[in-house]
Write a protein that holds these residues in place. Structure first.
Motif, PDB file in Angstrom:
ATOM      1  N   MET A   1       0.816  -1.200   0.000  1.00 51.43           N
ATOM      2  CA  MET A   1       0.000   0.000   0.000  1.00 51.43           C
ATOM      3  C   MET A   1       0.852   1.253   0.000  1.00 51.43           C
ATOM      4  O   MET A   1       0.518   2.253  -0.597  1.00 51.43           O
ATOM      5  N   ALA A   3       3.792   1.686  -1.385  1.00 55.17           N
ATOM      6  CA  ALA A   3       4.346   1.935  -2.711  1.00 55.17           C
ATOM      7  C   ALA A   3       3.329   2.601  -3.618  1.00 55.17           C
ATOM      8  O   ALA A   3       3.635   3.527  -4.366  1.00 55.17           O
ATOM      9  N   VAL A   4       2.058   2.154  -3.535  1.00 55.38           N
ATOM     10  CA  VAL A   4       1.016   2.730  -4.361  1.00 55.38           C
ATOM     11  C   VAL A   4       0.788   4.186  -4.000  1.00 55.38           C
ATOM     12  O   VAL A   4       0.616   5.048  -4.843  1.00 55.38           O
ATOM     13  N   THR A   5       0.789   4.505  -2.699  1.00 52.92           N
ATOM     14  CA  THR A   5       0.579   5.873  -2.261  1.00 52.92           C
ATOM     15  C   THR A   5       1.680   6.780  -2.773  1.00 52.92           C
ATOM     16  O   THR A   5       1.443   7.892  -3.243  1.00 52.92           O
ATOM     17  N   GLU A   7       3.551   6.313  -5.428  1.00 52.57           N
ATOM     18  CA  GLU A   7       3.402   6.476  -6.857  1.00 52.57           C
ATOM     19  C   GLU A   7       2.300   7.482  -7.171  1.00 52.57           C
ATOM     20  O   GLU A   7       2.428   8.302  -8.070  1.00 52.57           O
ATOM     21  N   SER A   8       1.201   7.434  -6.448  1.00 51.66           N
ATOM     22  CA  SER A   8       0.109   8.371  -6.662  1.00 51.66           C
ATOM     23  C   SER A   8       0.565   9.797  -6.371  1.00 51.66           C
ATOM     24  O   SER A   8       0.229  10.735  -7.094  1.00 51.66           O
ATOM     25  N   ASP A  45      -4.925  -0.178  -8.380  1.00 49.89           N
ATOM     26  CA  ASP A  45      -4.291   1.089  -8.038  1.00 49.89           C
ATOM     27  C   ASP A  45      -2.851   1.186  -8.532  1.00 49.89           C
ATOM     28  O   ASP A  45      -2.433   2.222  -9.048  1.00 49.89           O
ATOM     29  N   ASP A  46      -2.071   0.106  -8.364  1.00 52.65           N
ATOM     30  CA  ASP A  46      -0.664   0.177  -8.758  1.00 52.65           C
ATOM     31  C   ASP A  46      -0.511   0.303 -10.268  1.00 52.65           C
ATOM     32  O   ASP A  46       0.329   1.060 -10.764  1.00 52.65           O
ATOM     33  N   ALA A  49      -1.649   3.887 -11.264  1.00 50.30           N
ATOM     34  CA  ALA A  49      -0.669   4.895 -10.845  1.00 50.30           C
ATOM     35  C   ALA A  49       0.546   4.889 -11.758  1.00 50.30           C
ATOM     36  O   ALA A  49       1.069   5.950 -12.128  1.00 50.30           O
ATOM     37  N   GLU A  50       1.007   3.711 -12.146  1.00 46.10           N
ATOM     38  CA  GLU A  50       2.178   3.614 -13.026  1.00 46.10           C
ATOM     39  C   GLU A  50       1.882   4.216 -14.396  1.00 46.10           C
ATOM     40  O   GLU A  50       2.700   4.947 -14.957  1.00 46.10           O
ATOM     41  N   SER A 238      -8.797  -8.295  -7.634  1.00 50.41           N
ATOM     42  CA  SER A 238      -7.490  -8.427  -8.272  1.00 50.41           C
ATOM     43  C   SER A 238      -7.068  -9.874  -8.193  1.00 50.41           C
ATOM     44  O   SER A 238      -7.519 -10.620  -7.332  1.00 50.41           O
TER      45      SER A 238
END
Length: 250
Positions: A1, A3-5, A7-8, A45-46, A49-50, A238
């Motif tokens: 989580m 890492a996703v934040t 990236e966002s 999300d990941d 975001a990417e 997912s």
């Protein structure tokens, strides 16, 4: 989580940097970035975001190189890249659908939902136009509540279509569109029949068939939008979340 934040946050910073550096081209940049947010809205999300980070970085680099003069190139590249963007989205949806719960429609539902919502609004607008024209000509002899319910249905269809554009409101959009479909198809058909003598005579000569078709169309539309609401009401699935848990050896 975490890492996703991160990236966002990076995506937002890149988007803000692009707009601050070239404010004159802010509308073009905002439109391109909004398109990126739209076609990645239903993805994990990941992944989303990417993709948005790639788009924002590419946009920022082109602005840094060409400045405000890059607007024409950016618009052309965005339009030319729409098929590739949609193909990329379809590939990611197919990958995500491998782990989706059985009985759901993760791949076809987004496109069908927008198409159905647009069709519903178009149908409601056509019926209202026919009713208004009939009233102006003095040939309207239908019940007032039929016309009123049709207007309410069209208003709900517009609201539902707007909610459908917001990823986290699509569950509610399905419920609103289900009600709109009931009103527009059930009562909109009757309103359309009352707009001309020809329609009235045709309905009178095939009443049972028309009523049956009306009920079937209404039920199919309502069930579709309810299934859409149920699909989007739950958390996004997912492949990782749907994998069976490994039990410890006994």
């Amino acid at each position: 989580m975490t890492a996703v934040t991160l990236e966002s946050d990076e995506v937002l910073e890149l988007e803000a940097s692009a707009r601050r550096q070239h404010t004159a081209a802010g509308r073009v940049d905002a439109a391109v970035l909004a398109w990126g947010r739209w076609y990645t809205a239903d993805l994990p999300d990941d992944v989303a975001a990417e993709r948005r980070a790639e788009l924002a970085s590419d946009l920022f680099e082109e602005r840094a190189h060409s400045g405000a003069g890059a607007s024409g190139s950016i618009i052309w590249r965005a339009i030319r890249g729409v098929p590739a963007d949609l193909a990329w989205r379809g590939a990611r949806l197919r990958r995500a659908s491998l782990g989706a719960p059985r009985g759901t429609l993760p791949l076809a539902m987004p496109a069908l939902a927008h198409l159905a919502a647009i069709s519903l609004v178009a149908w409601g607008a056509f019926v209202i136009w026919r009713v208004a024209n009939s009233m102006l000509l003095g040939t309207w002899h239908g019940a007032a509540d039929v016309a009123e319910l049709t207007v309410v249905g069209l208003a709900l269809a517009v609201v539902g279509s707007w909610l459908l554009l917001v990823a986290r409101r699509r569950g509610m959009a399905g419920l609103v569109l289900a009600v709109a479909a009931y009103l527009l198809i059930r009562f909109g058909t009757y309103a359309l029949v009352d707009t001309s003598t020809t329609f009235t005579e045709f309905y009178a000569s095939s009443t049972a068939q028309m009523v049956l078709l009306n009920r079937l169309a209404t039920g199919a539309a309502v069930l579709f939008f309810l299934s859409m609401s149920l699909w989007w009401a739950g958390p996004a699935s997912s492949p990782e979340a749907s994998e069976p848990s490994k039990e410890a050896p006994r």
